[in-house]
Design an enzyme around this catalytic site. Structure first.
Site, PDB file in Angstrom:
ATOM      1  N   ASP A  81     -11.194   2.690   1.395  1.00  0.00           N
ATOM      2  CA  ASP A  81      -9.987   3.635   1.540  1.00  0.00           C
ATOM      3  C   ASP A  81      -8.689   3.381   0.637  1.00  0.00           C
ATOM      4  O   ASP A  81      -7.952   4.326   0.429  1.00  0.00           O
ATOM      5  CB  ASP A  81      -9.777   3.255   3.140  1.00  0.00           C
ATOM      6  CG  ASP A  81      -8.988   1.924   3.439  1.00  0.00           C
ATOM      7  OD1 ASP A  81      -7.683   1.972   3.747  1.00  0.00           O
ATOM      8  OD2 ASP A  81      -9.730   1.117   3.411  1.00  0.00           O
ATOM      9  N   GLN A  82      -8.449   2.061   0.213  1.00  0.00           N
ATOM     10  CA  GLN A  82      -7.415   1.873  -0.562  1.00  0.00           C
ATOM     11  C   GLN A  82      -7.301   2.649  -1.930  1.00  0.00           C
ATOM     12  O   GLN A  82      -6.476   2.821  -2.607  1.00  0.00           O
ATOM     13  CB  GLN A  82      -7.424   0.294  -0.805  1.00  0.00           C
ATOM     14  CG  GLN A  82      -7.072  -0.384   0.418  1.00  0.00           C
ATOM     15  CD  GLN A  82      -6.721  -1.888   0.082  1.00  0.00           C
ATOM     16  OE1 GLN A  82      -5.798  -2.146  -0.406  1.00  0.00           O
ATOM     17  NE2 GLN A  82      -7.693  -2.775   0.824  1.00  0.00           N
ATOM     18  N   TYR A 113     -13.296  -2.510   2.783  1.00  0.00           N
ATOM     19  CA  TYR A 113     -12.020  -2.647   2.889  1.00  0.00           C
ATOM     20  C   TYR A 113     -11.442  -2.169   1.620  1.00  0.00           C
ATOM     21  O   TYR A 113      -9.958  -1.948   1.634  1.00  0.00           O
ATOM     22  CB  TYR A 113     -11.721  -3.912   3.164  1.00  0.00           C
ATOM     23  CG  TYR A 113     -12.038  -4.445   4.598  1.00  0.00           C
ATOM     24  CD1 TYR A 113     -11.513  -3.945   5.734  1.00  0.00           C
ATOM     25  CD2 TYR A 113     -12.880  -5.294   4.746  1.00  0.00           C
ATOM     26  CE1 TYR A 113     -12.083  -4.389   7.087  1.00  0.00           C
ATOM     27  CE2 TYR A 113     -13.477  -5.835   5.861  1.00  0.00           C
ATOM     28  CZ  TYR A 113     -13.158  -5.260   7.215  1.00  0.00           C
ATOM     29  OH  TYR A 113     -13.425  -5.580   8.364  1.00  0.00           O
ATOM     30  N   HIS A 115     -11.087   4.852   8.306  1.00  0.00           N
ATOM     31  CA  HIS A 115      -9.998   4.633   7.594  1.00  0.00           C
ATOM     32  C   HIS A 115     -10.139   5.715   6.153  1.00  0.00           C
ATOM     33  O   HIS A 115      -9.000   6.045   5.725  1.00  0.00           O
ATOM     34  CB  HIS A 115      -9.704   3.300   7.328  1.00  0.00           C
ATOM     35  CG  HIS A 115      -8.946   2.509   8.083  1.00  0.00           C
ATOM     36  ND1 HIS A 115      -9.624   1.978   9.247  1.00  0.00           N
ATOM     37  CD2 HIS A 115      -7.461   2.205   8.237  1.00  0.00           C
ATOM     38  CE1 HIS A 115      -8.458   1.369  10.032  1.00  0.00           C
ATOM     39  NE2 HIS A 115      -7.369   1.520   9.338  1.00  0.00           N
ATOM     40  N   PRO A 148      -5.415  -6.381   4.801  1.00  0.00           N
ATOM     41  CA  PRO A 148      -5.863  -7.128   3.872  1.00  0.00           C
ATOM     42  C   PRO A 148      -5.133  -8.462   3.533  1.00  0.00           C
ATOM     43  O   PRO A 148      -3.964  -8.418   3.620  1.00  0.00           O
ATOM     44  CB  PRO A 148      -5.771  -6.581   2.526  1.00  0.00           C
ATOM     45  CG  PRO A 148      -5.512  -4.976   3.212  1.00  0.00           C
ATOM     46  CD  PRO A 148      -4.800  -5.296   4.497  1.00  0.00           C
ATOM     47  N   GLN A 192       0.840  -1.336   0.072  1.00  0.00           N
ATOM     48  CA  GLN A 192      -0.109  -0.014   0.055  1.00  0.00           C
ATOM     49  C   GLN A 192       0.717   1.115  -0.030  1.00  0.00           C
ATOM     50  O   GLN A 192       0.369   2.255  -0.682  1.00  0.00           O
ATOM     51  CB  GLN A 192      -1.066  -0.003   1.369  1.00  0.00           C
ATOM     52  CG  GLN A 192      -2.281  -0.874   1.189  1.00  0.00           C
ATOM     53  CD  GLN A 192      -3.079  -0.685   2.212  1.00  0.00           C
ATOM     54  OE1 GLN A 192      -2.904   0.253   2.758  1.00  0.00           O
ATOM     55  NE2 GLN A 192      -4.031  -1.680   2.435  1.00  0.00           N
TER      56      GLN A 192
END
EC number: 6.5.1.4
Length: 518
Positions: free
Chosen positions: A449-450, A446, A472, A283, A256
């Site tokens: 936010d990535q 999940y 997040h 993750p 990330q």
């Protein structure tokens, strides 16, 4: 050593200036409307420009803006004369002799020559400027402006409070990646102040060291337990880079922080990431491959992830090799149409001494749970015994993915724990998936936010539809706005089908980050 650098979100050409007598000349191609050593440029009709120029000297105040306007047909002579005159007015002396070697500046091919003051003059022996930075200017109707204002100078750092909002490692990852990409000197204080054990853990330290190495930057205060670091980035370069947590720290979190950076490197990169591939509070590598990868590649880049060895808590020992090719720019994405669910599939795995029956029990329990709510689809979850030479230590877990008619992907996952029944692990993953399908969004809790950092860097307006916006995600948006100056809006979805659901549209006007090497 004094220097002043103007950072923009566009490519820059840096001209090194010798400390002694001499000159530095740079040639460029006529690819864009105008060039300047500038923060700001305003255009009043065709060929008439106002450049706000910055030059620095250690004996003078930090910067001297010099505004000058000229018609392009006589730009070489008048620009040179008026620039020097403005600098004489500001500084009381002429720091540079400036010659223009193109009668088409601004806007054409040509070169500058900057010459140091003559020996014996008031400035003899002093370094007036270490390097000059040429920023391409983006022309619009009646206005021409750079992609961003100047963001940092020597002696100034962006200050980040690592204890606000999410208060964990995500603040460190987002701010460090953006610091590297934008050339922003950074100080992060109160690192992970919101956690029971504040300060850097091995995976955070490994990520920081990897970003430092891939840009040849300077990192201070980085050690286990540290609550404050300073980071000064340099140019991002490709090649082979290794990060080893030496624990079960997540390789996916290492990915990330590093992947956004190497997308704007000068050449392809190979990231060797070592630690936990299937770790708690991060993750799983299966999620990264099955959900994150196909969605992230909609931004216009591709990457390959080779899982050499899987590693589990508490020993780690996993290794993945990620290969990434750089891009010129990232495309914006529009993920607002969920469509209907067409497939549900997954894998339940065991490794080490754990029997395959554990994987079968997790899969069966998950299927039973899903069929209570979704009866018209076949659910395929494959039980897997990991090969002994491809897994380090003992571990178990499950990931289930739902795919829609428009290509959206959602997941639920869970890891086995000592003393926890396999059925419970499977049901936990199934319930997580079902919760992500109920909210009507196009990404799960999940993934949202990535995607924020890529939306911030993209060249255009991106939109994604989500369920409840996680803390997040709110944190990632906050720091993308503060550091990259991207513009985000979050609003309730107004579509009729979402009226009774907790569904939102996250929209971002990206900064159009461009790779200066391509």
């Amino acid at each position: 050593m004094f220097h002043h650098t103007i950072q923009t979100h566009f490519p820059v050409f840096e001209v090194p200036v010798d400390a002694g007598e001499g000159s530095a000349t740079h040639d460029w191609e006529n690819k864009i409307p105008a060039w300047g050593i500038t923060e700001e440029c305003t255009c009043w009709g065709k060929g008439f420009w106002n450049l706000k120029v910055l030059l620095c000297h250690p004996l003078w105040p930090a910067q001297f803006p010099a505004s000058l306007g000229t018609q392009s047909h006589n730009a070489p002579r008048s620009l040179s004369e008026r620039w020097v005159e403005r600098m004489r007015t500001a500084a009381g002396r002429v720091p540079w002799g400036i010659r223009f070697h193109s009668n088409s500046f601004p806007g054409g091919a040509g070169s500058f020559s900057f010459r140091r003051a003559r020996p014996g003059s008031a400035l003899s022996g002093l370094r007036a400027c270490r390097r000059l930075v040429f920023c391409p200017l983006q022309q619009g109707r009646g206005r021409c402006r750079p992609g961003s204002e100047a963001l940092a100078m020597e002696g100034q750092r962006v200050e980040v409070d690592g204890g606000i909002m999410e208060g964990g490692g995500q603040i460190l990852r987002v701010s460090t990646a953006l610091s590297c990409l934008l050339g922003l000197p950074l100080r992060v204080q109160k690192i992970r102040a919101g956690r029971s054990t504040p300060g850097l853990r091995p995976q955070h330290l490994s990520g920081l060291e990897m970003v430092r190495d891939l840009c040849g930057g300077h990192l201070e205060g980085a050690e286990i337990g540290s609550t404050e670091i300073t980071f000064t980035p340099e140019k991002i370069r490709g090649g082979v880079h290794t990060a080893d947590t030496k624990t079960a720290g997540s390789v996916c979190l290492l990915m990330q922080v590093s992947m956004p950076c190497v997308l704007f490197a000068a050449s392809p990169s190979e990231l060797r990431l070592k630690g936990g591939t299937n770790a708690e509070m991060a993750p799983q590598i299966d999620y990264t491959m099955m959900v994150f990868k196909p969605i992230a590649e909609k931004f216009g880049f591709t990457f390959n992830c080779d899982i050499k060895t899987r590693g589990y808590y508490p020993k780690g020992g996993g290794e993945v090799i990620v290969r990434v090719s750089p891009v010129k720019r990232l495309d914006p994405i529009n993920l607002t149409d969920r469509g209907s669910v067409t497939k549900i599939y997954g894998r339940a795995f065991v490794a080490g001494v754990l029997p395959l029956k554990v994987a079968k029990d997790m899969a069966a329990a998950a299927v039973r749970c899903i069929r209570k709510e979704i009866r018209d689809l076949y659910v395929s979850i494959q039980p897997v015994q990991e090969a002994r030479d491809q897994a380090f230590g003992n571990g178990s877990g499950i990931i289930i993915v739902a795919e829609t008619s428009t290509g959206c992907l959602f997941a639920g996952s869970s890891l086995g724990k000592r003393g926890v029944n396999a059925d419970k692990v499977g049901i936990e993953a199934a319930e997580m998936l079902l919760a992500n399908l109920r909210h009507g969004g196009t990404v799960d809790e999940y993934l949202q936010d990535q995607l924020i950092i890529f939306m911030a860097l993209a060249n255009g307006i991106s939109r994604i539809k989500t369920g409840p916006v996680t803390l997040h995600t709110q944190t990632a948006i906050h720091f993308a706005e503060q550091l990259a100056k991207a513009k985000f809006t979050v609003k309730k979805s107004e579509e009729e089908e979402d009226a009774t659901k907790d569904t939102y549209i996250i929209e971002c006007e990206g900064i159009g980050m461009a790779n200066p090497h391509l």
